[in-house]
Design an enzyme around this catalytic site. Structure first.
Site, mmCIF file in Angstrom:
data_model
loop_
_atom_site.group_PDB
_atom_site.id
_atom_site.type_symbol
_atom_site.label_atom_id
_atom_site.label_comp_id
_atom_site.label_asym_id
_atom_site.label_seq_id
_atom_site.Cartn_x
_atom_site.Cartn_y
_atom_site.Cartn_z
ATOM 1 N N HIS A 173 0.858 -1.186 0.000
ATOM 2 C CA HIS A 173 0.000 0.000 0.000
ATOM 3 C C HIS A 173 0.893 1.235 0.000
ATOM 4 C CE1 HIS A 173 0.486 -0.970 4.402
ATOM 5 N NE2 HIS A 173 0.999 0.237 4.321
HETATM 6 C C1 T46 Z 1 3.153 0.749 6.702
HETATM 7 C C2 T46 Z 1 3.943 -0.475 6.853
HETATM 8 C C3 T46 Z 1 5.425 -0.226 6.868
HETATM 9 C C4 T46 Z 1 -3.331 -0.632 14.027
HETATM 10 O O1 T46 Z 1 -4.344 -0.864 14.708
HETATM 11 N N1 T46 Z 1 -2.572 0.471 14.322
HETATM 12 C C5 T46 Z 1 -1.439 0.762 13.617
HETATM 13 O O2 T46 Z 1 -0.780 1.771 13.925
HETATM 14 C C6 T46 Z 1 -1.076 -0.098 12.530
HETATM 15 C C7 T46 Z 1 0.172 0.212 11.717
HETATM 16 C C8 T46 Z 1 -1.843 -1.186 12.260
HETATM 17 N N2 T46 Z 1 -2.943 -1.447 12.997
HETATM 18 C C9 T46 Z 1 -3.735 -2.638 12.694
HETATM 19 C C10 T46 Z 1 -4.473 -2.594 11.377
HETATM 20 C C11 T46 Z 1 -4.473 -4.032 10.941
HETATM 21 O O3 T46 Z 1 -5.603 -4.677 11.494
HETATM 22 O O4 T46 Z 1 -2.845 -3.747 12.611
HETATM 23 C C12 T46 Z 1 -3.221 -4.623 11.579
HETATM 24 C C13 T46 Z 1 -2.090 -4.870 10.608
HETATM 25 O O5 T46 Z 1 -1.827 -3.647 9.871
HETATM 26 P P1 T46 Z 1 -1.390 -3.648 8.337
HETATM 27 O O6 T46 Z 1 -2.003 -4.776 7.628
HETATM 28 O O7 T46 Z 1 -1.657 -2.271 7.805
HETATM 29 O O8 T46 Z 1 0.195 -3.881 8.464
HETATM 30 P P2 T46 Z 1 1.316 -3.842 7.323
HETATM 31 O O9 T46 Z 1 2.491 -4.521 7.903
HETATM 32 O O10 T46 Z 1 0.824 -4.318 6.022
HETATM 33 O O11 T46 Z 1 1.659 -2.269 7.127
HETATM 34 C C14 T46 Z 1 2.196 -1.502 8.199
HETATM 35 C C15 T46 Z 1 1.483 -0.162 8.335
HETATM 36 O O12 T46 Z 1 0.063 -0.359 8.416
HETATM 37 C C16 T46 Z 1 1.765 0.770 7.183
HETATM 38 O O13 T46 Z 1 1.346 2.075 7.523
HETATM 39 O O14 T46 Z 1 3.596 1.688 6.054
HETATM 40 O O15 T46 Z 1 3.589 -1.267 7.996
#
Ligand code: T46
Length: 136
Positions: A49
């Site tokens: 993303h």
């Molecule tokens: C990014 C890359 C480097 C939260 O509740 N709070 C938070 O601050 C974050 C980051 C995530 N979450 C929850 C949302 C989802 O249910 O944690 C779960 C996993 O998040 P996500 O699928 O977005 O994780 P990644 O590893 O794909 O991406 C993350 C960050 O979301 C993003 O901003 O730049 O790491």
């Protein structure tokens, strides 16, 4: 595409190493949020993303991983292998994190609180946005 990799000062003595990160000194923005990922399953790709306005610094504080950055025109693959290195990831940058070593911990310092509205999760939408910004 320019890759902004920071090398932080590590305070070492006979006891080991310590890295301190201060906003506006070591990190180019106010740090509003810190999160980290661990226990990453083998072969997994995270991210996929971009963000409309969020800026971040990624630090692999244990183990290693790779970050693929894509600005819509070029891609770069940046290995993160040292706990004193930080990768700056600007807004409007597609990112993917992969090749996590066993036990890797990827810590992220973020300029904003968590906001799902800031995410661009569709690659075609991302490309349209960066091309539009390029024209302006
Ligand atoms: C990014 C890359 C480097 C939260 O509740 N709070 C938070 O601050 C974050 C980051 C995530 N979450 C929850 C949302 C989802 O249910 O944690 C779960 C996993 O998040 P996500 O699928 O977005 O994780 P990644 O590893 O794909 O991406 C993350 C960050 O979301 C993003 O901003 O730049 O790491």
């Amino acid at each position: 595409m320019q890759v902004n990799k920071y090398v932080f000062q590590s305070h070492g003595d006979e006891r080991g190493q310590l890295v301190a990160l201060e906003e506006f000194r070591d990190i180019p923005f106010r740090i509003k949020r810190v999160y980290y990922m661990y226990d990453t399953a083998p072969g997994v790709v995270r991210g996929k993303h971009a963000h409309k306005s969020l800026e971040q610094i990624l630090v692999c504080i244990h183990g290693s991983c790779k970050i693929k950055l894509d600005n819509g025109y070029e891609t770069k693959i940046v290995p993160l292998e040292k706990p004193y290195e930080g990768l700056y990831v600007a807004n409007n940058m597609w990112r993917e994190m992969y090749d996590f070593s066993d036990g890797a911990v990827l810590m992220v310092l973020a300029s904003e609180l968590y906001n799902e509205d800031d995410y661009i999760r569709d690659y075609d939408e991302f490309l349209k946005l960066v091309k539009k910004e390029h024209e302006n």
